[in-house]
Write a protein that holds these residues in place. Structure first.
Motif, mmCIF file in Angstrom:
data_model
loop_
_atom_site.group_PDB
_atom_site.id
_atom_site.type_symbol
_atom_site.label_atom_id
_atom_site.label_comp_id
_atom_site.label_asym_id
_atom_site.label_seq_id
_atom_site.Cartn_x
_atom_site.Cartn_y
_atom_site.Cartn_z
ATOM 1 N N LEU A 113 136.715 26.454 48.384
ATOM 2 C CA LEU A 113 135.889 26.752 47.216
ATOM 3 C C LEU A 113 134.886 27.826 47.611
ATOM 4 C CD1 LEU A 113 134.802 26.154 44.334
ATOM 5 C CD2 LEU A 113 133.341 24.429 45.400
ATOM 6 N N HIS A 114 135.023 29.025 47.042
ATOM 7 C CA HIS A 114 134.112 30.139 47.294
ATOM 8 C C HIS A 114 133.380 30.394 45.989
ATOM 9 C CE1 HIS A 114 133.610 34.545 48.876
ATOM 10 N NE2 HIS A 114 132.452 33.961 48.636
ATOM 11 N N GLU A 115 132.070 30.170 45.987
ATOM 12 C CA GLU A 115 131.294 30.246 44.747
ATOM 13 C C GLU A 115 129.953 30.912 44.994
ATOM 14 O OE1 GLU A 115 131.184 26.742 42.073
ATOM 15 O OE2 GLU A 115 129.006 26.946 42.133
ATOM 16 N N THR A 116 129.475 31.634 43.992
ATOM 17 C CA THR A 116 128.085 32.063 43.941
ATOM 18 C C THR A 116 127.436 31.205 42.871
ATOM 19 O OG1 THR A 116 128.580 34.307 44.668
ATOM 20 C CG2 THR A 116 126.479 33.964 43.532
ATOM 21 N N SER A 117 126.539 30.343 43.308
ATOM 22 C CA SER A 117 125.886 29.382 42.415
ATOM 23 C C SER A 117 124.522 29.897 41.978
ATOM 24 C CB SER A 117 125.683 28.049 43.130
ATOM 25 O OG SER A 117 126.904 27.480 43.509
ATOM 26 N N ARG A 118 124.142 29.551 40.757
ATOM 27 C CA ARG A 118 122.836 29.904 40.223
ATOM 28 C C ARG A 118 121.965 28.653 40.165
ATOM 29 N NH1 ARG A 118 126.314 33.430 37.962
ATOM 30 N NH2 ARG A 118 127.139 31.978 36.443
ATOM 31 N N PHE A 119 120.700 28.829 40.518
ATOM 32 C CA PHE A 119 119.736 27.743 40.567
ATOM 33 C C PHE A 119 118.462 28.147 39.833
ATOM 34 C CE2 PHE A 119 122.522 27.294 44.129
ATOM 35 C CZ PHE A 119 122.734 25.939 44.233
ATOM 36 N N VAL A 120 117.790 27.162 39.275
ATOM 37 C CA VAL A 120 116.516 27.378 38.597
ATOM 38 C C VAL A 120 115.536 26.310 39.077
ATOM 39 C CG1 VAL A 120 117.131 25.979 36.564
ATOM 40 C CG2 VAL A 120 115.390 27.768 36.370
ATOM 41 N N ARG A 121 114.258 26.693 39.174
ATOM 42 C CA ARG A 121 113.221 25.723 39.545
ATOM 43 C C ARG A 121 112.385 25.418 38.316
ATOM 44 N NH1 ARG A 121 109.050 26.993 44.252
ATOM 45 N NH2 ARG A 121 108.660 28.710 42.826
ATOM 46 N N GLU A 122 112.271 24.124 38.018
ATOM 47 C CA GLU A 122 111.463 23.648 36.897
ATOM 48 C C GLU A 122 110.662 22.453 37.358
ATOM 49 O OE1 GLU A 122 114.064 22.745 33.633
ATOM 50 O OE2 GLU A 122 114.424 24.861 33.193
ATOM 51 N N GLY A 123 109.391 22.437 37.038
ATOM 52 C CA GLY A 123 108.537 21.313 37.406
ATOM 53 C C GLY A 123 108.505 21.069 38.901
ATOM 54 N N GLY A 124 108.626 22.127 39.695
ATOM 55 C CA GLY A 124 108.573 22.001 41.147
ATOM 56 C C GLY A 124 109.873 21.570 41.796
ATOM 57 N N ARG A 125 110.945 21.416 41.022
ATOM 58 C CA ARG A 125 112.252 21.006 41.550
ATOM 59 C C ARG A 125 113.293 22.073 41.263
ATOM 60 N NH1 ARG A 125 113.527 15.966 43.249
ATOM 61 N NH2 ARG A 125 111.890 14.437 43.083
ATOM 62 N N TRP A 126 114.182 22.276 42.237
ATOM 63 C CA TRP A 126 115.318 23.169 42.054
ATOM 64 C C TRP A 126 116.484 22.390 41.445
ATOM 65 C CZ3 TRP A 126 115.386 28.298 42.366
ATOM 66 C CH2 TRP A 126 114.342 28.926 43.043
ATOM 67 N N PHE A 127 117.243 23.069 40.566
ATOM 68 C CA PHE A 127 118.417 22.477 39.932
ATOM 69 C C PHE A 127 119.576 23.467 40.002
ATOM 70 C CE2 PHE A 127 114.836 20.467 37.843
ATOM 71 C CZ PHE A 127 115.202 19.129 37.839
ATOM 72 N N TYR A 128 120.774 22.942 40.207
ATOM 73 C CA TYR A 128 122.002 23.727 40.101
ATOM 74 C C TYR A 128 122.252 23.981 38.614
ATOM 75 C CZ TYR A 128 127.020 24.645 39.892
ATOM 76 O OH TYR A 128 128.257 25.186 39.620
ATOM 77 N N VAL A 129 122.551 25.225 38.252
ATOM 78 C CA VAL A 129 122.841 25.558 36.853
ATOM 79 C C VAL A 129 124.339 25.744 36.664
ATOM 80 C CG1 VAL A 129 122.430 27.189 34.965
ATOM 81 C CG2 VAL A 129 120.570 26.620 36.541
ATOM 82 N N ASP A 130 124.922 26.711 37.361
ATOM 83 C CA ASP A 130 126.354 26.974 37.255
ATOM 84 C C ASP A 130 126.735 27.959 38.358
ATOM 85 O OD1 ASP A 130 125.487 29.497 36.394
ATOM 86 O OD2 ASP A 130 126.061 29.174 34.314
ATOM 87 N N GLY A 131 127.995 28.394 38.357
ATOM 88 C CA GLY A 131 128.413 29.321 39.400
ATOM 89 C C GLY A 131 129.644 30.102 39.009
ATOM 90 N N ASP A 132 129.871 31.162 39.750
ATOM 91 C CA ASP A 132 131.054 31.989 39.587
ATOM 92 C C ASP A 132 131.942 31.823 40.793
ATOM 93 O OD1 ASP A 132 130.158 33.143 37.152
ATOM 94 O OD2 ASP A 132 128.914 34.563 38.275
ATOM 95 N N LEU A 133 133.225 31.528 40.540
ATOM 96 C CA LEU A 133 134.191 31.388 41.624
ATOM 97 C C LEU A 133 134.678 32.762 42.065
ATOM 98 C CD1 LEU A 133 136.276 28.394 40.259
ATOM 99 C CD2 LEU A 133 134.486 28.352 42.006
ATOM 100 N N HIS A 134 134.975 32.876 43.357
ATOM 101 C CA HIS A 134 135.489 34.134 43.910
ATOM 102 C C HIS A 134 136.959 33.989 44.225
ATOM 103 C CE1 HIS A 134 131.484 35.936 44.573
ATOM 104 N NE2 HIS A 134 131.129 34.673 44.697
#
Length: 134
Positions: A113-134
């Protein structure tokens, strides 16, 4: 699967001398003690460890509400073989991307699994949002 607190962390993170970090000093802080990951790479590594340890509840909790599936079923019998973080890029203080390769085996067949994942920080916590596969 379980891991000893003093055993090597499944994510494969190493210290400055190249020694594998213990689970308790690495992802165990986030998975077992509800400590927020300090950055997107640490969250991504802890999510990999959660897959290794069959911790679907952690995966759900660390997935952003806007993209989180209602139900998450992990692949029975999947054996995780390793993680390589290829890049970590802060976009701004609350957004980041992590490119990684995770290897596993399902029913004797190798999976990469080769992915570029996107993350966002809200309320002091990081969360996985989604990703693009390579």
């Amino acid at each position: 699967m379980s891991v000893s607190p003093t055993g090597a962390c499944p994510c494969g993170r190493r210290d400055a001398r190249g020694k594998a970090l213990a689970y308790a000093d690495c992802c165990g802080r986030y998975l077992d003690h509800d400590t927020p990951a300090p950055d997107a790479e640490s969250l991504m590594r802890s999510r990999y460890s959660a897959f290794v340890l069959d911790r679907a509840s952690y995966l759900q909790a660390s997935w952003h509400a806007s993209t989180r599936p209602a139900d998450l079923s992990l692949e029975a019998g999947q054996k995780w073989l390793g993680l390589e973080v290829k890049a970590h890029r802060a976009i701004d203080v609350d957004h980041a991307e992590v490119e990684f390769v995770a290897r596993s085996r399902i029913a004797g067949r190798g999976v990469r699994l080769h992915e570029t994942s996107r993350f966002v920080r809200e309320g002091g916590r990081w969360f996985y949002v989604d990703g693009d596969l390579h």
